[in-house]
Structure formats: C-alpha cells, structure tokens
Scaffold this active site. Structure first.
Site, PDB file in Angstrom:
ATOM      1  N   ARG A 177       0.904  -1.079   0.123  1.00 53.57           N
ATOM      2  CA  ARG A 177      -0.022   0.187   0.068  1.00 53.57           C
ATOM      3  C   ARG A 177       0.978   1.198   0.008  1.00 53.57           C
ATOM      4  O   ARG A 177       2.006   1.082   0.452  1.00 53.57           O
ATOM      5  CB  ARG A 177      -1.125  -0.073   1.220  1.00 53.57           C
ATOM      6  CG  ARG A 177      -1.903  -1.194   1.229  1.00 53.57           C
ATOM      7  CD  ARG A 177      -2.859  -0.976   2.333  1.00 53.57           C
ATOM      8  NE  ARG A 177      -3.653  -2.301   2.653  1.00 53.57           N
ATOM      9  CZ  ARG A 177      -4.735  -2.546   1.712  1.00 53.57           C
ATOM     10  NH1 ARG A 177      -5.225  -2.039   0.793  1.00 53.57           N
ATOM     11  NH2 ARG A 177      -5.330  -3.748   1.810  1.00 53.57           N
ATOM     12  N   THR A 205      -6.042   1.367  -6.251  1.00 59.90           N
ATOM     13  CA  THR A 205      -5.170   1.295  -7.553  1.00 59.90           C
ATOM     14  C   THR A 205      -5.639   1.852  -8.787  1.00 59.90           C
ATOM     15  O   THR A 205      -4.968   2.292  -9.505  1.00 59.90           O
ATOM     16  CB  THR A 205      -4.842  -0.437  -7.722  1.00 59.90           C
ATOM     17  OG1 THR A 205      -4.323  -1.080  -6.535  1.00 59.90           O
ATOM     18  CG2 THR A 205      -3.920  -0.716  -8.814  1.00 59.90           C
ATOM     19  N   ASP A 233     -13.329  -7.278  -1.488  1.00 57.95           N
ATOM     20  CA  ASP A 233     -14.325  -6.634  -0.783  1.00 57.95           C
ATOM     21  C   ASP A 233     -15.615  -6.510  -1.661  1.00 57.95           C
ATOM     22  O   ASP A 233     -16.430  -6.237  -1.375  1.00 57.95           O
ATOM     23  CB  ASP A 233     -14.044  -5.116  -0.315  1.00 57.95           C
ATOM     24  CG  ASP A 233     -13.130  -5.197   1.124  1.00 57.95           C
ATOM     25  OD1 ASP A 233     -12.955  -6.257   1.584  1.00 57.95           O
ATOM     26  OD2 ASP A 233     -12.662  -4.328   1.531  1.00 57.95           O
ATOM     27  N   ARG A 392      -8.554 -14.659   2.128  1.00 59.59           N
ATOM     28  CA  ARG A 392      -8.149 -13.911   0.762  1.00 59.59           C
ATOM     29  C   ARG A 392      -6.860 -14.640   0.396  1.00 59.59           C
ATOM     30  O   ARG A 392      -6.195 -14.342  -0.796  1.00 59.59           O
ATOM     31  CB  ARG A 392      -8.087 -12.419   0.933  1.00 59.59           C
ATOM     32  CG  ARG A 392      -6.995 -11.873   2.102  1.00 59.59           C
ATOM     33  CD  ARG A 392      -6.890 -10.429   2.028  1.00 59.59           C
ATOM     34  NE  ARG A 392      -5.592 -10.136   2.596  1.00 59.59           N
ATOM     35  CZ  ARG A 392      -5.316  -8.930   2.928  1.00 59.59           C
ATOM     36  NH1 ARG A 392      -5.999  -7.766   2.574  1.00 59.59           N
ATOM     37  NH2 ARG A 392      -3.955  -8.480   3.259  1.00 59.59           N
TER      38      ARG A 392
HETATM   39  N1  LIG Z   1      -6.168   8.596  -5.095  1.00 57.21           N
HETATM   40  C1  LIG Z   1      -4.982   7.559  -5.316  1.00 57.21           C
HETATM   41  N2  LIG Z   1      -4.286   8.080  -6.195  1.00 57.21           N
HETATM   42  C2  LIG Z   1      -3.058   7.658  -6.511  1.00 57.21           C
HETATM   43  N3  LIG Z   1      -2.774   6.481  -5.977  1.00 57.21           N
HETATM   44  C3  LIG Z   1      -3.522   5.919  -5.126  1.00 57.21           C
HETATM   45  C4  LIG Z   1      -4.807   6.516  -4.800  1.00 57.21           C
HETATM   46  N4  LIG Z   1      -5.389   5.804  -3.864  1.00 57.21           N
HETATM   47  C5  LIG Z   1      -4.689   4.685  -3.629  1.00 57.21           C
HETATM   48  N5  LIG Z   1      -3.391   4.611  -4.414  1.00 57.21           N
HETATM   49  C6  LIG Z   1      -2.399   3.753  -4.387  1.00 57.21           C
HETATM   50  O1  LIG Z   1      -3.011   2.676  -4.960  1.00 57.21           O
HETATM   51  C7  LIG Z   1      -2.101   1.437  -4.401  1.00 57.21           C
HETATM   52  C8  LIG Z   1      -3.281   0.559  -3.838  1.00 57.21           C
HETATM   53  O2  LIG Z   1      -4.410   1.112  -3.022  1.00 57.21           O
HETATM   54  P1  LIG Z   1      -5.127   0.640  -1.949  1.00 57.21           P
HETATM   55  O3  LIG Z   1      -5.986   1.454  -1.333  1.00 57.21           O
HETATM   56  O4  LIG Z   1      -3.921   0.126  -0.782  1.00 57.21           O
HETATM   57  O5  LIG Z   1      -5.484  -0.876  -2.328  1.00 57.21           O
HETATM   58  P2  LIG Z   1      -6.546  -1.225  -3.330  1.00 57.21           P
HETATM   59  O6  LIG Z   1      -6.072  -0.731  -4.819  1.00 57.21           O
HETATM   60  O7  LIG Z   1      -6.599  -2.646  -3.434  1.00 57.21           O
HETATM   61  O8  LIG Z   1      -7.902  -0.713  -3.069  1.00 57.21           O
HETATM   62  C9  LIG Z   1      -1.291   2.143  -3.328  1.00 57.21           C
HETATM   63  O9  LIG Z   1      -0.143   2.229  -3.727  1.00 57.21           O
HETATM   64  C10 LIG Z   1      -1.876   3.506  -3.190  1.00 57.21           C
HETATM   65  O10 LIG Z   1      -0.825   4.410  -2.702  1.00 57.21           O
HETATM   66  O1  LIG Z   2      -4.247  -5.583   6.456  1.00 55.84           O
HETATM   67  P1  LIG Z   2      -4.199  -4.952   5.031  1.00 55.84           P
HETATM   68  O2  LIG Z   2      -3.307  -5.748   4.272  1.00 55.84           O
HETATM   69  O3  LIG Z   2      -4.164  -3.683   5.083  1.00 55.84           O
HETATM   70  O4  LIG Z   2      -5.530  -5.706   4.386  1.00 55.84           O
HETATM   71  C1  LIG Z   2      -6.817  -5.300   5.187  1.00 55.84           C
HETATM   72  C2  LIG Z   2      -7.859  -4.632   4.047  1.00 55.84           C
HETATM   73  O5  LIG Z   2      -7.849  -5.338   2.982  1.00 55.84           O
HETATM   74  C3  LIG Z   2      -9.057  -5.634   2.317  1.00 55.84           C
HETATM   75  O6  LIG Z   2      -9.227  -6.771   2.225  1.00 55.84           O
HETATM   76  C4  LIG Z   2      -9.406  -4.679   1.124  1.00 55.84           C
HETATM   77  O7  LIG Z   2      -8.217  -4.062   0.598  1.00 55.84           O
HETATM   78  P2  LIG Z   2      -8.157  -3.387  -0.686  1.00 55.84           P
HETATM   79  O8  LIG Z   2      -8.573  -1.991  -0.591  1.00 55.84           O
HETATM   80  O9  LIG Z   2      -6.874  -3.729  -1.189  1.00 55.84           O
HETATM   81  O10 LIG Z   2      -9.002  -4.248  -1.615  1.00 55.84           O
HETATM   82  C5  LIG Z   2      -9.988  -4.922   3.530  1.00 55.84           C
HETATM   83  O11 LIG Z   2     -11.196  -5.763   3.531  1.00 55.84           O
HETATM   84  C6  LIG Z   2      -9.236  -5.057   4.792  1.00 55.84           C
HETATM   85  O12 LIG Z   2      -9.495  -3.918   5.523  1.00 55.84           O
END
Ligand SMILES: Nc1ncnc2c1ncn2[C@@H]1O[C@H](COP(=O)(O)OP(=O)(O)O)[C@@H](O)[C@H]1O
Ligand SMILES: O=P(O)(O)OC[C@H]1O[C@](O)(COP(=O)(O)O)[C@@H](O)[C@@H]1O
Ligand SMILES: [Mg+2]
Length: 468
Positions: A177, A205, A233, A392
């Site tokens: 992340r 992402t 999720d 997961r």
């Molecule tokens: N608004 C955003 N703009 C650019 N990068 C983002 C944004 N939100 C999240 N990211 C980047 O995307 C990647 C994954 O985001 P995360 O929220 O952790 O997981 P997911 O993509 O599974 O929801 C991370 O490297 C994060 O810094």
């Molecule tokens: O402990 P981590 O790796 O941050 O993951 C926990 C989180 O990942 C999730 O599975 C969802 O994450 P993403 O946003 O990456 O899809 C959530 O349900 C949970 O809060």
C-alpha cells in the site's frame, strides 16, 4: 404459401411485441486509443491470423461494432422509460489489426493493494497470453506494488517460470500500500521503455492507474495502460463481482460452520465471525446467504445498535431462548461509530484507507458484559473467529481461475489493439473494456433497499435496526 402463413402466425403467437423500449441509439463509451495522440502509429495484422491453434473463423475477431450492455433488466411497461439511451461498452477480445509489433513490446505487470485469490493467475495468464498468443518475449514483473516501479529491479517473466502460479495464493510479485509517486512511476516506465503496463488492483489502484494513464497521455508516450480490477471486498462498481470474491465467500463458510458448531455445543453459545469488508458488506452478505447458519449479519451499510427495543441484544436474547445458540457474521467495517477510539489510534493506512478497530473483539466484550449484567450466574459463551486473512490468502478456486484467465487475455488483446486507459471487465458475464476513469469512480456498496438485503433479513429474521 398457406404453410408459410401458418408458420408465421404460429411464430407470432409465441411473442408479444413490446415497443416501449428503445435500444437505438446507444451511448457507446469512447475508449481511449493510442492513435488519439499518436495518429501515425503503424498497425499490424494480428499474429493469431497465422496461429495453427486458432485458425480465425468468421466472427473470431471483435470489431468496434461489438458492444456489451451493462443494463440487461428492463420494465417493459414503459413506466420507467428513460429519455437517455442505454450505455454500452466495447466488447473485449482479439482485434484483426493491432498497434504493436510483438517483437517491440516490453510489458510490465504490477499488483497493488491487499491480496485477493487469483492474483497469481492473472499474472500467469498475462505472461502466457502475451507470449503464446502474440509472441511477445519481453514481459516483466514489477515488485511490491506501485513503489516497485522506482525502487526495485523488474523481474523477467516467461511461461515456464509462471507455469504453476495459479495454484499459489497471494502474489509472487509482492504487493504494498502507499508509495504512489506519479512522476517517479512514469519516469521509470519511460526510462525502462515499457510500452504496455498492466495494473492489477482495487479501487485505490484504479485511482492511481487513472493518474498514470493521464500523465502518459500528457507526455504522448506510446504506452498502453490496461488495468484489471481486484477487490476481495467487491467494492468496485460496474464490474460483476471481482475475481477471487467467490473463493473468499467459499472460504468464509468454514469459519461460519465452525462458529455454528461451537455455538450449538455450548449452553447459550454465540458464534461470532468477522469477515473482510472495509466499507462494503458483500462478503458478509453472500456468506450469510450461502451458509444459512447465520442468525444476524452486520454490515457497514446498515447501522446497528446494541441496547433497547429493536437492538441486537434484545434479538439475541430471544434467539437464545428459542434455539439455545446464535451465529453472528460481522463485516469489519460495521459498527465503527460505536467503538470507542483513542486519539492516538492510527486512523489511516499508507494508502489513505481508514484503519478499523476490531469490531469482533469489541462485540465479544460487549456481549459478555451484557450477559453478566442481565443473567448473572447463567452459562454463556462467545466464540469469536477472525478468519480475515484466511479467506483472501488462498489460491483461487476453479471458477475464479477461469475468470482470471479470461480477464488477463482480454487485457492483453485490448493493449495489443492499442487501447489504453481501460479496464478489462466482466459485465453480466460478458467481457468488455471500460475506461479506467469510470471504474475508478464507480463504487459498489450493498443496497439495503433491494431484494438481496431483504433476502438476508428473511433468512435471518434479524431486526432492521431502525430506532423506534
Ligand atoms: N487516489 C489515489 N491516487 C493515486 N494512487 C492511489 C490513490 N489511492 C490509492 N492509491 C495507491 O494505490 C495502491 C493501492 O491502493 P489501496 O487502497 O491500498 O488498495 P486497493 O487498490 O486494493 O484498493 C497504493 O499504492 C496507493 O498508494
Ligand atoms: O491488513 P491489510 O493488508 O491492510 O488488509 C486489510 C484490508 O484489505 C481488504 O481486504 C481490502 O483491501 P483492498 O482495498 O486492497 O481491496 C479490506 O477488507 C481490509 O480492511
Ligand atoms: Mg481498496
């Protein structure tokens, strides 16, 4: 002639003509293409044309006239006739003309965010699809999420190396992340001369992918950006449930069954299972519907409360009287407003997602306090199961593996065809290309006003938690 007239009549009698719906015109989403800003890009004949296994037949290639409609359910009475024509997306699949010479392709694959069953299958199938279908020989994995573009050397991938990855949980490329540094990422893409970038990740992402795509357009680079949504999720909109979601729901059954056995085998036993779902309760909802052992399903979209008329405690009291036990499934994002949080507790993770307090541990403690207060001396037990990462961190099941394969191949066909800034998506069971800008904005939450939530309530008979 008489026979023909009769058969026409017979056929007509099988149909009722409905003319309340108009499917023309459609609003076909424009898909960005590299030629939008590189108009002189050379095109090539798809190498599948000469592939001994495929021998393209009529209709094999998908054209820009092939579309997928997200809306497939209509009220034909015309009551809800909309003035705006239905939307459509380009259908995914191989195009006859492609805009990359396979010998010149240098592809990068990255996985970001949390784990989801099937990540390795998607990577495997991107490698195999590029290699076997198009003859691409330069495919690289980016390590540890977005930050890997600028902080680690890419890993050269080939079909032999990835052959058994679909049997492994997690992501062999690793993920993380945070670490989203747009300039560094695009500099790295440009510097390493990647011309196809495959981004696998969730809602965060996708928001990052939009920025990368826009910066690549701004710099007018010959780089196709293709994304594949991954969300255990299931919080990303437009697409059918994400790959890996079905596997996760299946895994959750084991935890619910164990909670049920524990609860049933105790006097006044409560089995409590916390499932993933940061801001959406899809896993909890589907797990509840498929298990039927669940007495109460708590999700972030439907606030609940403990004490008083219509509250959780009153409901559980009755269940224990009726059945002697109860099973609760709670999504991790539910009830967060009810849990006391100290100032210094971390509020956000590296990606900016809210960090949640453990609703399961809090519920267990509240239930235990309640019983002691209201039924001192009576036997009671809460068995709390938190299978969070177990659901997961597993390989995808067969159905999800197939789904991952089709998504990866769709992405490959789209990028080879010169499309960019798109997501390979399954929509109503069909594969389509959707602009990533749209997917990044589309959230999928549980609609507590629809049939599915009503079905949960009818299965569990739980309260609606509306304060009277
Ligand atoms: N608004 C955003 N703009 C650019 N990068 C983002 C944004 N939100 C999240 N990211 C980047 O995307 C990647 C994954 O985001 P995360 O929220 O952790 O997981 P997911 O993509 O599974 O929801 C991370 O490297 C994060 O810094
Ligand atoms: O402990 P981590 O790796 O941050 O993951 C926990 C989180 O990942 C999730 O599975 C969802 O994450 P993403 O946003 O990456 O899809 C959530 O349900 C949970 O809060
Ligand atoms: Mg997310």
């Amino acid at each position: 002639m008489a026979d023909e007239a009769n058969s026409n009549k017979e056929e007509e009698s099988q149909y009722e003509i409905v003319d309340n719906l108009s499917f023309s015109p459609l609003r076909l989403h424009r898909l960005p293409h590299l030629t939008d800003y590189l108009p002189n890009l050379q095109s090539f004949t798809n190498p599948l044309e000469n592939n001994a296994y495929y021998r393209p037949f009529d209709g094999f290639y998908i054209s820009s006239h092939d579309v997928v409609l997200p809306q497939v359910i209509y009220d034909v009475s015309g009551t809800f006739r909309s003035n705006s024509p239905p939307v459509a997306y380009q259908r995914a699949g191989p195009r006859k003309q492609i805009f990359f010479n396979p010998a010149d392709v240098k592809a990068a694959i990255v996985t970001c965010g949390g784990l989801c069953p099937g990540l390795n299958t998607v990577i495997r199938e991107l490698v195999v699809g590029l290699w076997e279908l198009y003859g691409v020989r330069q495919v690289f994995g980016i390590r540890s999420g977005y930050r890997g573009f600028y902080s680690a050397d890419p890993v050269a991938l080939n079909p032999k190396m990835v052959h058994n990855w679909h049997k492994r949980g997690g992501t062999v490329l690793e993920t993380s992340r945070g670490g989203f540094d747009l300039a560094k990422i695009v500099d790295s893409i440009q510097g390493q001369e990647f011309n196809q970038v495959y981004i696998i990740g969730g809602d965060g992402t996708m928001r990052g992918a939009v920025k990368i795509f826009e910066e690549i357009c701004h710099r007018k680079l010959n780089v196709a950006v293709a994304a594949i949504p991954k969300t255990v999720d299931n919080d990303v909109g437009i697409i059918d449930a994400s790959f890996g979601f079905q596997t996760a729901v299946e895994m959750a059954q084991q935890a619910i069954s164990a909670a049920h056995v524990e609860a049933e085998s105790a006097v006044n036993g409560i089995g409590l299972v916390k499932l993933m779902g940061r801001s959406t309760g899809h896993i909890a909802l589907y797990s509840t519907l498929s298990s039927r052992d669940v007495d109460c399903c708590l999700i972030p979209e439907n606030d609940f409360f403990l004490e008083g008329k219509g509250g959780l405690l009153e409901f559980l009291e009755q269940r224990l009287i009726d059945n002697g036990h109860a099973v609760i499934v709670v999504a991790e994002g539910a009830g967060q407003d009810l849990i006391p949080r100290s100032e210094e507790q971390q509020q956000h993770d590296e990606s900016g997602n809210p960090v949640f307090l453990d609703v399961g541990a809090w519920l267990k403690s509240e239930l235990t306090k309640w019983w002691k207060r209201d039924h001192p001396g009576d036997l009671f037990t809460v068995k709390y199961i938190d299978p969070t990462y177990m659901i997961r961190a597993v390989p995808a099941n067969a159905t999800d593996n197939l789904y991952c394969t089709l998504l990866a191949h769709s992405a490959t066909h789209g990028a080879m065809a010169g499309y960019t800034g798109f997501v390979a998506a399954r929509i109503n069971g069909n594969y389509a290309y959707v602009p990533v800008t749209e997917v990044a904005q589309a959230k999928n939450v549980v609609n507590t006003q629809d049939h599915k939530w009503a079905w949960v309530r009818s299965v569990t008979n739980q309260p609606d938690f509306q304060k009277i």
